[in-house]
Design an enzyme around this catalytic site. Structure first.
Site, PDB file in Angstrom:
ATOM      1  N   LYS A 191      17.958   0.659 -37.703  1.00 37.91           N
ATOM      2  CA  LYS A 191      18.430   0.669 -39.088  1.00 37.91           C
ATOM      3  C   LYS A 191      19.680  -0.207 -39.144  1.00 37.91           C
ATOM      4  O   LYS A 191      20.770   0.210 -38.758  1.00 37.91           O
ATOM      5  CB  LYS A 191      18.787   2.065 -39.590  1.00 37.91           C
ATOM      6  CG  LYS A 191      19.091   2.070 -41.115  1.00 37.91           C
ATOM      7  CD  LYS A 191      20.023   3.171 -41.540  1.00 37.91           C
ATOM      8  CE  LYS A 191      21.469   2.809 -41.433  1.00 37.91           C
ATOM      9  NZ  LYS A 191      21.913   1.733 -42.382  1.00 37.91           N
ATOM     10  N   GLY A 222      17.812   0.833 -44.939  1.00 40.58           N
ATOM     11  CA  GLY A 222      18.171   2.025 -45.689  1.00 40.58           C
ATOM     12  C   GLY A 222      19.636   2.355 -45.549  1.00 40.58           C
ATOM     13  O   GLY A 222      20.383   1.661 -44.855  1.00 40.58           O
ATOM     14  N   ASP A 223      20.042   3.435 -46.205  1.00 41.81           N
ATOM     15  CA  ASP A 223      21.437   3.849 -46.108  1.00 41.81           C
ATOM     16  C   ASP A 223      21.599   4.927 -45.039  1.00 41.81           C
ATOM     17  O   ASP A 223      20.627   5.480 -44.521  1.00 41.81           O
ATOM     18  CB  ASP A 223      21.968   4.323 -47.471  1.00 41.81           C
ATOM     19  CG  ASP A 223      21.180   5.500 -48.038  1.00 41.81           C
ATOM     20  OD1 ASP A 223      20.511   6.224 -47.275  1.00 41.81           O
ATOM     21  OD2 ASP A 223      21.235   5.698 -49.267  1.00 41.81           O
ATOM     22  N   GLY A 224      22.857   5.227 -44.720  1.00 39.27           N
ATOM     23  CA  GLY A 224      23.132   6.198 -43.677  1.00 39.27           C
ATOM     24  C   GLY A 224      22.695   7.609 -43.995  1.00 39.27           C
ATOM     25  O   GLY A 224      22.028   8.267 -43.171  1.00 39.27           O
ATOM     26  N   PRO A 225      23.033   8.127 -45.198  1.00 43.42           N
ATOM     27  CA  PRO A 225      22.673   9.516 -45.507  1.00 43.42           C
ATOM     28  C   PRO A 225      21.171   9.778 -45.553  1.00 43.42           C
ATOM     29  O   PRO A 225      20.747  10.930 -45.425  1.00 43.42           O
ATOM     30  CB  PRO A 225      23.308   9.724 -46.898  1.00 43.42           C
ATOM     31  CG  PRO A 225      24.438   8.753 -46.951  1.00 43.42           C
ATOM     32  CD  PRO A 225      23.944   7.550 -46.203  1.00 43.42           C
ATOM     33  N   VAL A 227      18.168   7.176 -44.289  1.00 42.95           N
ATOM     34  CA  VAL A 227      17.469   6.656 -43.114  1.00 42.95           C
ATOM     35  C   VAL A 227      18.250   6.944 -41.833  1.00 42.95           C
ATOM     36  O   VAL A 227      17.675   7.347 -40.810  1.00 42.95           O
ATOM     37  CB  VAL A 227      17.205   5.146 -43.273  1.00 42.95           C
ATOM     38  CG1 VAL A 227      16.658   4.554 -41.980  1.00 42.95           C
ATOM     39  CG2 VAL A 227      16.214   4.918 -44.413  1.00 42.95           C
ATOM     40  N   GLY A 228      19.561   6.757 -41.863  1.00 44.98           N
ATOM     41  CA  GLY A 228      20.366   7.048 -40.679  1.00 44.98           C
ATOM     42  C   GLY A 228      20.239   8.500 -40.257  1.00 44.98           C
ATOM     43  O   GLY A 228      20.048   8.808 -39.068  1.00 44.98           O
ATOM     44  N   GLU A 266      29.960   3.794 -30.740  1.00 44.49           N
ATOM     45  CA  GLU A 266      31.088   2.852 -30.703  1.00 44.49           C
ATOM     46  C   GLU A 266      31.678   2.879 -32.096  1.00 44.49           C
ATOM     47  O   GLU A 266      31.064   2.422 -33.058  1.00 44.49           O
ATOM     48  CB  GLU A 266      30.595   1.458 -30.304  1.00 44.49           C
ATOM     49  CG  GLU A 266      31.724   0.506 -29.931  1.00 44.49           C
ATOM     50  CD  GLU A 266      32.137  -0.373 -31.093  1.00 44.49           C
ATOM     51  OE1 GLU A 266      33.168  -0.033 -31.729  1.00 44.49           O
ATOM     52  OE2 GLU A 266      31.457  -1.366 -31.370  1.00 44.49           O
ATOM     53  N   CYS A 300      36.348  -3.939 -34.910  1.00 41.81           N
ATOM     54  CA  CYS A 300      36.838  -2.620 -34.519  1.00 41.81           C
ATOM     55  C   CYS A 300      37.879  -2.698 -33.412  1.00 41.81           C
ATOM     56  O   CYS A 300      38.697  -1.784 -33.258  1.00 41.81           O
ATOM     57  CB  CYS A 300      35.675  -1.731 -34.097  1.00 41.81           C
ATOM     58  SG  CYS A 300      34.551  -2.528 -32.945  1.00 41.81           S
ATOM     59  N   GLU A 400      42.326   2.884 -39.700  1.00 41.80           N
ATOM     60  CA  GLU A 400      41.686   1.594 -39.486  1.00 41.80           C
ATOM     61  C   GLU A 400      41.489   0.918 -40.837  1.00 41.80           C
ATOM     62  O   GLU A 400      40.726   1.394 -41.674  1.00 41.80           O
ATOM     63  CB  GLU A 400      40.349   1.775 -38.781  1.00 41.80           C
ATOM     64  CG  GLU A 400      39.682   0.460 -38.425  1.00 41.80           C
ATOM     65  CD  GLU A 400      38.368   0.652 -37.692  1.00 41.80           C
ATOM     66  OE1 GLU A 400      38.113  -0.112 -36.747  1.00 41.80           O
ATOM     67  OE2 GLU A 400      37.602   1.562 -38.057  1.00 41.80           O
TER      68      GLU A 400
END
Length: 497
Positions: A191, A222-225, A227-228, A266, A300, A400
């Site tokens: 994803k 897809g998005d995280g909520p 497909v993630g 990570e 990062c 960050e």
């Protein structure tokens, strides 16, 4: 060229020509074929330099993830048993196709997330190729079996692996997961970020052209909520490798916990750059500012906290301010551009909010600040910003920012510098500059982070990458990265006495 993309005809021409072949990217890659989503859910991919739509993807669902995982599970039965030579030959084919499309990949990355084309050509696109080349070297010499007495220690592919990747270094993060997974004998479901999915789309085309066996690599946008989370919680996914924010990493770990799968992460960073008093101050500060601003600060491991002896703060601030003022912001396709736009409106708003917080909390703004650079009226462009006299407890020193914002922090002595460097919830990277290499090594060993750069040393793809504390767990790159995709089995009595 004008500094305003809205007035730049070359920019418009490049954008249209580059993306024409992939304006419609609504299909997913599952079981060796391009397939339509179970339920269409169009999502516009925005060019961050123009704020205009340039392509359309579809956001997938848990049903699409089920199909991809099922394809990976079926393919694992045979792919996990392939010989070392078979996997080496496959990786070599991927390398050859990738090499033929590296320029196209660089241009695609610049279009989707705004990195200057010079950076995409020099680092963004080549990073994927370098991970492929490195994993071939590792695989040729890797011992999957070792006899210890009468016991066989055997390393086996872990299974179907869910890979969730970000937008800031898309090919670096995709290939440093896919390459070792393929080398290990695993199958994958990727994803990519919905913010910058076009390079992943091109990468899937590369794998298809390289004749990867069906089901070994699958991709669902897809998005995280949605497909993630579906990938992380899926009962048939044996491992999740995630790169992104610490907040999202916590969500992935929680979703994965009920199925007791392996999770490598990570995550974020707030890396300290310790400039010791015996360093060449001018050179160290200039290089530190440039490293912080590289990729528009969207790395990062960026050295966002510059630690300088208190007695040298004024000189360091003057040097940093001059470098920031000379840093060219503009069209990613202009050869003189050093900083392109941030990748999205959300990122632009976050950076603006944190710059404002730095001003509110009393940090001394010596370069940049709020708003777009002069003459820019659209695009997610920000001013290269430097704060001096920053206290390590300030928000801008703790959070960050993920933009071209540098904090200069004073310290009293070496012990104080190490204390400040380690006084952070993160531990991804660190930097030490000294005129005495032995001293630099000593300080580097005291920094609590997964990576440390001595005297401006660049990343080594044969090393490893990953963090301590809230910067994640597990390691990527090289042999360490391959190990993460393997299970260790002990076969007792394998060799009879």
């Amino acid at each position: 060229m004008s500094t305003d993309p809205a007035e730049d005809s070359d920019f418009d021409k490049l954008s249209l020509n580059s993306i024409e072949y992939m304006k419609d990217c609504r299909q997913f890659y599952i079981d060796g074929k391009w397939v339509s989503p179970t339920k269409p859910h169009d999502f516009e991919v925005i060019n961050p330099a123009s704020e205009e739509s340039m392509a359309t993807i579809s956001l997938g669902s848990s049903d699409d993830v089920d199909k991809a995982v099922d394809a990976g599970r079926r393919a694992f039965e045979s792919y996990s048993e392939t010989t070392l030579d078979t996997r080496l030959a496959l990786l070599q084919r991927i390398i050859e196709v990738y090499q033929s499309k590296v320029d196209q990949m660089a241009e695609t990355i610049s279009l989707e997330m705004g990195a200057p084309l010079s950076l995409s050509q020099a680092a963004q696109a080549p990073a994927g190729l370098r991970h492929l080349l490195e994993i071939v070297k590792v695989l040729r010499n890797f011992k999957f079996e070792e006899l210890r007495g009468s016991t066989l220690m055997r390393k086996e592919p872990i299974g179907v692996c869910g890979l969730i990747t970000p937008w800031n270094w898309p090919m670096n993060q995709i290939v440093c997961k896919v390459a070792p997974a393929l080398a290990a004998g695993c199958t994958t479901v990727l994803k990519p970020s919905e913010i910058a999915p076009l390079s992943a789309y091109l990468f899937a085309q590369i794998l298809h052209e390289a004749e990867l066996p069906p089901g070994v690599f699958n991709m669902v946008n897809g998005d995280g909520p949605t497909v993630g989370a579906a990938i992380a919680s899926h009962r048939d996914v044996a491992m999740v490798s995630f790169t992104g924010s610490t907040r999202a990493g916590v969500a992935v770990a929680l979703a994965a916990a009920p199925t007791i799968k392996r999770v490598t992460q990570e995550l974020g960073g707030k890396s300290a750059n310790i400039i010791l008093e015996d360093a060449d101050l001018e050179n160290a500060v200039k290089e530190g500012v440039r490293a912080c601003f590289r990729n528009t600060g969207q790395s990062c491991d960026a050295p966002t906290r510059m630690l300088v002896p208190r007695s040298k703060m004024a000189d360091a601030a003057a040097i940093a301010s001059e470098v920031a003022g000379a840093t060219k912001v503009g069209d990613p396709f202009n050869e003189s551009t050093v900083i392109g736009p941030l990748a999205s409106q959300a990122q632009f708003e976050k950076v603006q909010r944190l710059i404002h917080r730095g001003i509110e909390e009393g940090a001394e703004l010596i370069a940049g600040g709020l708003g777009r650079p002069a003459g820019m009226h659209r695009g997610y462009f920000v001013k290269p910003t430097v704060f001096s006299g920053v206290d390590n407890d300030m928000t801008i020193a703790r959070e960050e920012i993920f933009g071209p914002v540098l904090c200069i922090i004073p310290y009293e002595d070496e012990d104080d510098a190490v204390r400040i460097a380690n006084e952070t919830p993160y531990g991804l990277s660190g930097y030490v500059t000294s005129g005495d290499i032995k001293r630099a090594r000593r300080v580097a060993k005291r920094i609590r982070s997964g990576n440390v750069h001595i005297n401006g040393a660049r990343l080594d793809f044969s090393g490893c990458f990953g963090g301590y504390k809230q910067s994640g767990n597990g390691r990527e790159w090289g042999e360490s990265g391959l190990e993460e995709f393997l299970e260790l089995k002990a076969v007792f009595g394998y060799e009879s006495g």
